[in-house]
Structures are given as structure tokens and as C-alpha cells.
Design a protein around this motif. Structure first.
Motif, mmCIF file in Angstrom:
data_model
loop_
_atom_site.group_PDB
_atom_site.id
_atom_site.type_symbol
_atom_site.label_atom_id
_atom_site.label_comp_id
_atom_site.label_asym_id
_atom_site.label_seq_id
_atom_site.Cartn_x
_atom_site.Cartn_y
_atom_site.Cartn_z
ATOM 1 N N ASN A 1 0.857 -1.179 0.000
ATOM 2 C CA ASN A 1 0.000 0.000 0.000
ATOM 3 C C ASN A 1 0.897 1.234 0.000
ATOM 4 O OD1 ASN A 1 -1.758 2.106 0.553
ATOM 5 N ND2 ASN A 1 -2.957 0.948 2.041
ATOM 6 N N PRO A 2 0.844 2.058 -1.044
ATOM 7 C CA PRO A 2 1.743 3.215 -1.116
ATOM 8 C C PRO A 2 1.379 4.331 -0.135
ATOM 9 C CG PRO A 2 0.189 3.256 -2.950
ATOM 10 C CD PRO A 2 -0.038 1.950 -2.237
ATOM 11 N N ASN A 3 0.261 4.189 0.561
ATOM 12 C CA ASN A 3 -0.234 5.267 1.417
ATOM 13 C C ASN A 3 0.127 5.095 2.888
ATOM 14 O OD1 ASN A 3 -1.870 6.683 -0.691
ATOM 15 N ND2 ASN A 3 -2.916 4.707 -0.734
ATOM 16 N N ILE A 4 0.837 4.025 3.235
ATOM 17 C CA ILE A 4 1.189 3.812 4.631
ATOM 18 C C ILE A 4 2.666 3.432 4.734
ATOM 19 C CG2 ILE A 4 -1.142 3.122 5.324
ATOM 20 C CD1 ILE A 4 -0.246 0.216 5.219
ATOM 21 N N PRO A 5 3.303 3.734 5.875
ATOM 22 C CA PRO A 5 4.720 3.355 6.042
ATOM 23 C C PRO A 5 4.861 1.859 6.296
ATOM 24 C CG PRO A 5 3.874 4.378 8.045
ATOM 25 C CD PRO A 5 2.782 4.500 7.023
ATOM 26 N N MET A 6 6.081 1.352 6.145
ATOM 27 C CA MET A 6 6.369 -0.065 6.313
ATOM 28 C C MET A 6 7.385 -0.261 7.438
ATOM 29 S SD MET A 6 4.661 -1.791 3.987
ATOM 30 C CE MET A 6 3.509 -1.138 2.753
ATOM 31 N N THR A 7 7.304 -1.412 8.081
ATOM 32 C CA THR A 7 8.321 -1.785 9.057
ATOM 33 C C THR A 7 9.568 -2.268 8.337
ATOM 34 O OG1 THR A 7 7.780 -4.140 9.232
ATOM 35 C CG2 THR A 7 6.439 -2.610 10.533
ATOM 36 N N ASP A 8 10.623 -2.549 9.100
ATOM 37 C CA ASP A 8 11.854 -3.083 8.514
ATOM 38 C C ASP A 8 11.624 -4.444 7.874
ATOM 39 O OD1 ASP A 8 13.424 -0.904 9.258
ATOM 40 O OD2 ASP A 8 13.806 -1.737 11.250
ATOM 41 N N TRP A 9 10.559 -5.110 8.241
ATOM 42 C CA TRP A 9 10.226 -6.411 7.666
ATOM 43 C C TRP A 9 9.141 -6.301 6.581
ATOM 44 C CZ3 TRP A 9 13.334 -6.452 11.676
ATOM 45 C CH2 TRP A 9 14.187 -7.533 11.872
ATOM 46 N N GLY A 10 8.824 -5.077 6.176
ATOM 47 C CA GLY A 10 7.899 -4.878 5.067
ATOM 48 C C GLY A 10 6.435 -5.024 5.417
ATOM 49 N N TRP A 11 6.088 -4.877 6.696
ATOM 50 C CA TRP A 11 4.689 -4.962 7.124
ATOM 51 C C TRP A 11 4.120 -3.546 7.235
ATOM 52 C CZ3 TRP A 11 3.776 -9.279 11.328
ATOM 53 C CH2 TRP A 11 4.263 -10.495 10.834
ATOM 54 N N GLY A 12 2.968 -3.329 6.635
ATOM 55 C CA GLY A 12 2.373 -1.997 6.613
ATOM 56 C C GLY A 12 1.877 -1.558 7.983
ATOM 57 N N ILE A 13 2.229 -0.343 8.378
ATOM 58 C CA ILE A 13 1.813 0.206 9.680
ATOM 59 C C ILE A 13 0.528 0.995 9.479
ATOM 60 C CG2 ILE A 13 2.458 1.684 11.602
ATOM 61 C CD1 ILE A 13 5.394 1.118 10.899
ATOM 62 N N ASP A 14 -0.572 0.487 10.015
ATOM 63 C CA ASP A 14 -1.888 1.068 9.734
ATOM 64 C C ASP A 14 -2.776 0.996 10.972
ATOM 65 O OD1 ASP A 14 -4.219 2.009 8.630
ATOM 66 O OD2 ASP A 14 -4.622 0.220 7.428
ATOM 67 N N PRO A 15 -2.603 1.903 11.934
ATOM 68 C CA PRO A 15 -3.445 1.895 13.132
ATOM 69 C C PRO A 15 -4.934 2.028 12.816
ATOM 70 C CG PRO A 15 -1.545 3.320 13.433
ATOM 71 C CD PRO A 15 -1.565 2.947 11.988
ATOM 72 N N GLU A 16 -5.256 2.857 11.814
ATOM 73 C CA GLU A 16 -6.664 3.032 11.451
ATOM 74 C C GLU A 16 -7.292 1.699 11.058
ATOM 75 O OE1 GLU A 16 -10.003 5.059 11.441
ATOM 76 O OE2 GLU A 16 -8.147 6.222 11.573
#
Length: 487
Positions: free
Chosen positions: A350-365
């Protein structure tokens, strides 16, 4: 109209989560037998080599690992050594103010081969000791009966959950747990992330596709069918013998969005969602959805159904729903972006959210969205039993400054509170790997989640001493304020 109260309820269960496979260790002590995870060996630089999961063994690799076990390193055998550190670890989580501690029991510690007539008393006593230690600090155990683990002997003799024989053997195990611990454990979960079996047949189901004689998804859904029946019959036994206890089912919930607003992307996302919720549909509603029968037909999936399964499922639904939430993902129907529905970690980002060092999208919403959608769908209480940030920590002079973890958890807890304010009934929140544990995907120690740092590396070298991270003191403040003080 009565005004709804806002914020976390007074009896909200704050805590953390672990699993025996990744945390307990003591693989050859106390009469424990070998498990499927005990034959997963470390593969250095597995991620860089493009390996998606070191644990997905084929039969040839399993036999090789077993034959050469004196030459290979098996990271899950010692894990982070809770077996010898349980009093110290429980004292630490008590210092943080935990109300609940999610853990699992090792099936092979209770029935070393899975087929013994009587359970291993030394194994039973170990968990009595753990539960007594938790209760000393007024911490409620939340127990998963099996967290990606089964005796290796059942892998070799029956090809794991591919055989209906495992229903009977699991019931012997689960009923033993209920009889033994019903006065010490109120909250139970049958299977950890049961839907993970769709992409992890060996680590979640203990079987080898090539030995089934079936196509991939026929084998997958056959094993899931056996687990659903075993879970429902366990629910039945608990409701009959321990009415003061509550039992739930668990999935890995990854909120999914269409990659674009093209109708075909929306339709593909709908299918993804239906498969992701499939296990909850069965264990909470008590029936196979008609849309899944159609999916089976379209995908040439054939299942040998257990006799009377419809009544078993219908009459033995769970009391609450448990879910892990780490990330959201996007779904496309475009040929060059299309991925298999049901797989828990997607390649499309998803280009709209940041990623962790392991490539998992960070999406609290996404957590708030998932909680609202799940509650609207089932109207059952929800336990968020895994959430957290797996990343690198720098250990310098005995200190770990992990503000990035604090920020991640803070944003997710804020969205958790919003869901509760929206009327979602949430029982509790347990962050994953509250004390550092071995990664389920790559067997790494360097992917850390905890509030407590364990001095061990990817090769099992280190003192295994425990150290508080900055997030330890932050989470202690969060719990003391019942989620009000997040700064």
C-alpha cells in the motif's frame, strides 16, 4: 437516549502475549516430546535469499533435518527459555501491572507422542506452577491450547491434521487441559491463528502436501475442517464441564482494501475478506457459508466431511472472538498484481502507509476498522490478543531506547479506544512478544517485539538475561492509567 461512556472499561484486561513454540524452550526436559517446530532449523539470511518462511518444510527436508539434528541449529528448541525463567518473567510483567498474560501450552509436554493413555504429570505440574505464579500477582492467564504446535510423532504417523484421527487425539489433550486447569484458567482459545493454515500447512497443520495425494487447497481445507470440528467439540466439553470459563476462536486478521476503486479490485477484496472471515463464520455462527461451498467448487476443492459435522458446528459456537492485528494490505485483480486469497502476508504494498523493517504496513486506522467490522458482523466480545512492532533494537550499555515501538503502540491503542467508543465490546489487549521471543517466520531473535530485551542472538548465543526497554516503563504507565496516559 443514554449517553455512552467513553474510554476503556474499568475491568479492561491489559497485558501481553507469547506462544510456547517461540518462547518456552525446555524441549528435552520434564518429559516433553518433540514437536513439529523442533525440526525447523535456522537458515542464515533466509529473507535475503527470498525464502518466505523457514518453517514450511517438505517431507524430504523434514527427514534431512531429523537425520542431521546433531549438526543443525533449531531455534525453537530453546526459544527464549521461559521454562527456566518463568518466575523472573512473570515478576517483570507483574511490575508492568499486567492484568492478563496470554500464553500457550505445549501439546508435546502433556502428551509427548500424542497417543499416551495418561498425560505427563511433570508437564502438567509445570503449567500448574506457571498459573500459580501468575495468580500470586493477580494476573489472569489467557491460554491458547495449541499455538502452531503438535507432537512430531503425529506428523510422522498420521501426516498431522490431514487425518481425522487428530480430532480424537486433540480432544484427549484439550479435555485434559480443561479438567486439570479449569479452576485456574478462565479464558481459553483453541487454535492460534487457525486461518494461517491456508499458507502454512506444516507449521500450522503438521502435514506435507506431497503426502496427501490431493491438490494444495483440498489438503488445506481438509485439515481446517478437522480443526474446526475438534475446536467445536472442545467448546462443547468446556461448556458442559466448566461453565464459569469462556472459550474463543482466533484468526490472523489483516484488514484489506481495494488497490484501486475499479469494480474488479473491489470484488477481489470482497473474496479476500470472505476467506479471511471464513473461520469466524464457522466457529461463531456455526456453519459453512454458502459462498465458500461455491468457492470450493470453483477451485476444485474436495473435502471428506466428518459425519454429523453440521450439528457439531451449529451447537457449539464460541463465547468470544480473538484476533491478531499487525497490518493491513491491498488487493488487486490485475494479472500482474493478483495474489492468492487467504495468504496472510502479501507482496503488493500500500503506497499510502509506512512499512516496518520487515515490510509490514503500519496502519493503526485499520485496527479500528477491523474491530468495528468484526463486531458488526458477529456481535460477540473481541479480544485483541496480538499486536506489536517487530523490528531491530539496539542494546547499548544495558539500555534500549525504543521510542519507535512506543509510537506504534500508542497509535494503535488510540484507535482501539475509538472502536470501544463506537460501541465495540473489547475484553482486552495483549501485545505480541511482550518479552522478546523467536520469530515465527524466520526463527530470528533480531526481530524483536518485547518490552523486555532478551540477550540472545539469531544463533542462540548470549546470556539470555532480561533487560527493561524504555517501552516497559511506558506500558506500565498506560496500564496504571487504564489507557488514558499514552504520552
Amino acid at each position: 437516549m443514554e449517553k455512552m461512556k467513553s474510554g476503556f472499561p474499568k475491568n479492561f484486561l491489559w497485558g501481553g502475549a507469547t506462544g510456547a513454540t517461540q518462547y518456552e524452550g525446555g524441549f528435552n526436559e520434564g518429559g516433553r516430546g518433540k514437536s513439529n517446530y523442533d525440526y525447523i532449523c535456522s537458515i542464515p539470511n533466509a529473507r535475503k535469499k527470498g525464502i518466505r518462511h523457514i518453517g514450511e518444510l517438505d517431507y524430504k527436508t523434514y527427514c534431512y533435518n531429523k537425520k542431521n539434528e546433531n549438526k543443525l541449529y533449531f531455534p525453537y528448541r530453546r526459544a527464549t527459555d521461559f521454562y527456566h525463567h518463568y518466575k523472573e518473567d512473570i515478576a517483570m510483567i507483574a511490575e508492568m501491572g499486567f492484568k492478563v498474560f496470554r500464553m500457550s501450552i505445549s501439546w508435546s509436554r502433556i502428551f509427548p507422542t500424542g497417543e499416551e493413555m495418561e498425560p505427563n504429570r511433570e508437564g502438567l505440574q509445570f503449567y500448574h506452577n506457571v498459573f500459580d505464579e501468575l495468580h500470586k500477582y493477580n494476573i489472569e492467564p489467557l491460554v491458547t491450547m495449541t499455538h502452531y504446535e503438535l507432537p512430531a510423532a503425529l506428523v510422522e504417523k498420521y501426516n498431522g491434521w490431514q487425518s481425522s484421527k487428530l480430532i480424537e487425539l486433540f480432544l484427549k489433550y484439550s479435555n485434559t487441559l480443561i479438567d486439570e486447569y479449569k479452576d485456574k484458567v478462565k479464558y481459553w482459545i483453541t487454535f492460534n491463528e487457525i486461518n494461517a493454515l491456508i499458507c502454512h500447512p506444516f507449521t500450522s497443520g503438521g502435514f506435507f502436501i506431497e503426502k496427501t495425494g490431493k491438490n494444495y487447497f483440498s489438503a488445506i481445507y481438509q485439515a481446517l475442517h478437522h480443526q474446526y470440528v475438534a475446536s467445536a467439540l472442545t467448546v462443547k466439553y468446556l461448556h458442559e464441564t466448566a461453565p464459569n470459563c469462556l472459550i474463543g476462536s482466533m484468526i490472523a486478521r489483516l484488514e484489506c482494501y481495494p488497490y484501486t476503486c475499479k469494480p474488479k479490485d473491489v470484488a477481489a477484496t470482497l473474496l479476500e475478506d470472505q476467506i479471511n472471515f471464513f473461520s469466524f463464520d464457522i466457529m461463531a455462527r456455526g456453519e459453512y457459508p454458502k459462498r465458500m461451498y461455491r468457492y470450493f467448487e470453483e477451485q476444485d476443492i474436495h473435502i471428506e466431511y466428518v459425519e454429523g459435522y453440521e450439528n457439531i458446528l451449529k451447537n457449539n459456537t464460541v463465547d468470544f472472538l480473538a484476533l491478531s492485528y499487525y497490518m493491513s494490505y491491498v488487493v488487486s485483480d490485475d494479472e500482474d498484481k493478483r495474489e492468492e486469497p487467504g495468504y496472510l502476508v502479501k507482496k503488493l504494498k500500500n503506497p499510502n502507509i509506512p512499512m516496518t523493517d520487515w515490510g509490514w504496513g503500519i496502519d493503526p486506522e485499520g485496527l479500528r476498522i477491523t474491530l468495528n467490522r468484526t463486531y458488526d458482523r458477529y456481535k460477540l466480545p473481541i479480544f485483541v490478543v496480538e499486536n506489536g512492532l517487530g523490528t531491530y533494537d539496539k542494546f547499548v550499555d544495558g539500555k534500549i531506547h525504543d521510542n519507535y515501538r512506543i509510537e506504534y503502540l500508542k497509535k494503535h491503542i488510540e484507535k482501539l479506544k475509538e472502536a470501544i467508543d463506537n460501541g465495540v465490546e473489547v475484553l482486552g489487549y495483549t501485545t505480541w512478544g511482550c518479552i522478546d521471543c523467536v520469530s515465527a517466520t524466520y526463527g530470528e531473535m533480531e526481530k524483536r517485539y518485547g518490552f523486555v530485551y532478551v540477550d540472545a542472538d539469531n544463533e542462540g548465543k548470549g546470556t539470555y538475561n532480561r533487560y527493561h526497554k524504555d517501552s516497559f516503563y511506558w506500558y506500565k504507565k498506560v496500564i496504571a492509567s487504564n489507557g488514558e496516559d499514552l504520552d
